[in-house]
Design an enzyme around this catalytic site. Sequence first.
Site, PDB file in Angstrom:
ATOM      1  N   ARG A  32       0.824  -1.224   0.000  1.00 38.32           N
ATOM      2  CA  ARG A  32       0.000   0.000   0.000  1.00 38.32           C
ATOM      3  C   ARG A  32       0.844   1.255   0.000  1.00 38.32           C
ATOM      4  O   ARG A  32       0.457   2.268  -0.573  1.00 38.32           O
ATOM      5  CB  ARG A  32      -0.928   0.000   1.210  1.00 38.32           C
ATOM      6  CG  ARG A  32      -2.055  -0.986   1.018  1.00 38.32           C
ATOM      7  CD  ARG A  32      -2.996  -0.967   2.173  1.00 38.32           C
ATOM      8  NE  ARG A  32      -4.200  -1.687   1.830  1.00 38.32           N
ATOM      9  CZ  ARG A  32      -5.008  -2.258   2.717  1.00 38.32           C
ATOM     10  NH1 ARG A  32      -4.726  -2.182   3.998  1.00 38.32           N
ATOM     11  NH2 ARG A  32      -6.078  -2.887   2.326  1.00 38.32           N
ATOM     12  N   LYS A 203     -19.990 -16.577   0.495  1.00 37.41           N
ATOM     13  CA  LYS A 203     -21.424 -16.327   0.667  1.00 37.41           C
ATOM     14  C   LYS A 203     -22.063 -15.585  -0.493  1.00 37.41           C
ATOM     15  O   LYS A 203     -21.530 -14.583  -0.967  1.00 37.41           O
ATOM     16  CB  LYS A 203     -21.633 -15.470   1.909  1.00 37.41           C
ATOM     17  CG  LYS A 203     -21.382 -16.209   3.196  1.00 37.41           C
ATOM     18  CD  LYS A 203     -21.738 -15.274   4.309  1.00 37.41           C
ATOM     19  CE  LYS A 203     -21.604 -15.880   5.676  1.00 37.41           C
ATOM     20  NZ  LYS A 203     -21.754 -14.828   6.682  1.00 37.41           N
ATOM     21  N   GLY A 359     -10.955  -8.757  -2.095  1.00 37.45           N
ATOM     22  CA  GLY A 359     -10.050  -9.324  -1.106  1.00 37.45           C
ATOM     23  C   GLY A 359      -9.351 -10.630  -1.420  1.00 37.45           C
ATOM     24  O   GLY A 359      -8.152 -10.645  -1.700  1.00 37.45           O
ATOM     25  N   GLY A 382     -13.154  -3.631  -0.312  1.00 40.78           N
ATOM     26  CA  GLY A 382     -14.517  -3.128  -0.134  1.00 40.78           C
ATOM     27  C   GLY A 382     -14.865  -2.039  -1.125  1.00 40.78           C
ATOM     28  O   GLY A 382     -15.969  -1.993  -1.673  1.00 40.78           O
TER      29      GLY A 382
HETATM   30  P1  AMP Z   1     -15.172 -14.136   0.401  1.00 38.64           P
HETATM   31  O1  AMP Z   1     -14.516 -13.328   1.484  1.00 38.64           O
HETATM   32  O2  AMP Z   1     -16.659 -14.121   0.430  1.00 38.64           O
HETATM   33  O3  AMP Z   1     -14.595 -13.833  -0.968  1.00 38.64           O
HETATM   34  O4  AMP Z   1     -14.838 -15.630   0.725  1.00 38.64           O
HETATM   35  C1  AMP Z   1     -13.535 -16.123   0.711  1.00 38.64           C
HETATM   36  C2  AMP Z   1     -13.496 -17.369   1.533  1.00 38.64           C
HETATM   37  O5  AMP Z   1     -14.394 -18.312   0.998  1.00 38.64           O
HETATM   38  C3  AMP Z   1     -12.132 -18.001   1.541  1.00 38.64           C
HETATM   39  O6  AMP Z   1     -11.626 -17.942   2.832  1.00 38.64           O
HETATM   40  C4  AMP Z   1     -12.417 -19.441   1.122  1.00 38.64           C
HETATM   41  O7  AMP Z   1     -11.753 -20.373   1.910  1.00 38.64           O
HETATM   42  C5  AMP Z   1     -13.903 -19.588   1.318  1.00 38.64           C
HETATM   43  N1  AMP Z   1     -14.464 -20.607   0.431  1.00 38.64           N
HETATM   44  C6  AMP Z   1     -14.327 -20.698  -0.893  1.00 38.64           C
HETATM   45  N2  AMP Z   1     -14.932 -21.794  -1.351  1.00 38.64           N
HETATM   46  C7  AMP Z   1     -15.474 -22.426  -0.301  1.00 38.64           C
HETATM   47  C8  AMP Z   1     -16.232 -23.630  -0.144  1.00 38.64           C
HETATM   48  N3  AMP Z   1     -16.534 -24.404  -1.193  1.00 38.64           N
HETATM   49  N4  AMP Z   1     -16.634 -23.971   1.090  1.00 38.64           N
HETATM   50  C9  AMP Z   1     -16.319 -23.188   2.149  1.00 38.64           C
HETATM   51  N5  AMP Z   1     -15.607 -22.042   2.071  1.00 38.64           N
HETATM   52  C10 AMP Z   1     -15.189 -21.673   0.860  1.00 38.64           C
END
Ligand code: AMP
Length: 401
Positions: A32, A203, A359, A382
Amino acid sequence: MKNLSFAGKKVLVRVDFNVPMNTDFQITDDTRIRAALPTIMHILNGEGAVILLSHLGRPLKKRLPDGSINRETFTLKHLVNHLSELTGTDVKFASDCIGSEAQSKAAQLQPREVLLLENTRFHEGEEKGDPDMAKKLADLGDIYINDAFGTAHRAHASTAIIAQYFAPDKRAFGFLMDAELNNAAKTMDHPERPLVAIVGGAKVSDKILLLDNLLEKVDGLIIGGGMAYTFIQAQGGEIGNSLVEADRLDLARELIAKAKRKHVEFLLPVDSVIADSFSNDANIQVVPSAEIPTKWMGLDIGPEARSSFTKLILQARTILWNGPMGVFEMPAFAKGTLQVAQALAQATKQGAFTLVGGGDSVTAVNQMGLADEVSFVSTGGGAMLELLEGKVLPGVVAIRP
Ligand code: AMP
């Protein structure tokens, strides 16, 4: 910023120096700081004096047991030596971003000198967007430059409110901010087509606005990661113990219907790498994503999904990637994310424009050593997400209404 003259001026530059440090307060990743250097050096080389504003962490949320601010942990003083090395100047420091010390050090600052002000978040006014604090900061300089893309989605005193105290020809984006905004616009507003987006991560609920906005713009949408299983269950698939948001099944069906209506090629992983526990040492199999046995969970996309995703990626001229394809933190489930990163690198070599924003996909390309092989890696998680959702960022409109 290129059109401004900085000679003899005091230039307030809002940067995002929210860098990670170890317990000895040594900087463990200075990305950064380096990202803001072109802006800082441009001003210094133009005979301007630079007054740097930044936050570091969330000091008001992580107070000491007696309720006071943990100044030792959150002081920007830890950055002075490294910043001095990077800029080749003896960086000065004021122990409060407003008040008499900041005023006198700013007043004495000479062309080609740098003054770093203490953490803006030591004051409650920062996150509240207090006009009074913003005015006090503004009074320290003649020109305001915002190069803190990482906080551009916050209407804080030093990131947005301050800009109103500068005439339009006395405020501008820094080079980093400019690059982030231009690259987001190149992807979302005037992409070379086909435009394909890859969205992953845990999610669906975190990415509803993103998916909805993408469906207005893209030719192809690839969904991977944990969020894919909500879509697969919504279509009647058996997903075992995989991550699912039961309250988002209707939403998933609506998004699938919208993709059809908009003639967007919509890809879910046809197969998955499944495991009998959430562990790198779990037993593993590859099965169709809609036929996951009870007690097993999908933790990565499977080989067929990897190749169909790669095929669509390689047909695109503009590609956006947000979120990993699996639990890439564990080597056993990193293949899908790695192959998508490699496909982006290959697409870039073939002349496509590739943007990694958000991220964990940023972490993934860095970890895989592929950051230099894609067109642009965003520095603002974000902020980039909100930009891709089609939102107007407070730090942006404050400069360019
Ligand atoms: P996000 O911050 O929403 O982009 O989510 C990233 C996180 O999602 C990472 O830490 C991954 O380990 C997790 N992730 C990705 N695929 C899966 C999965 N199939 N089951 C559980 N966690 C997951």
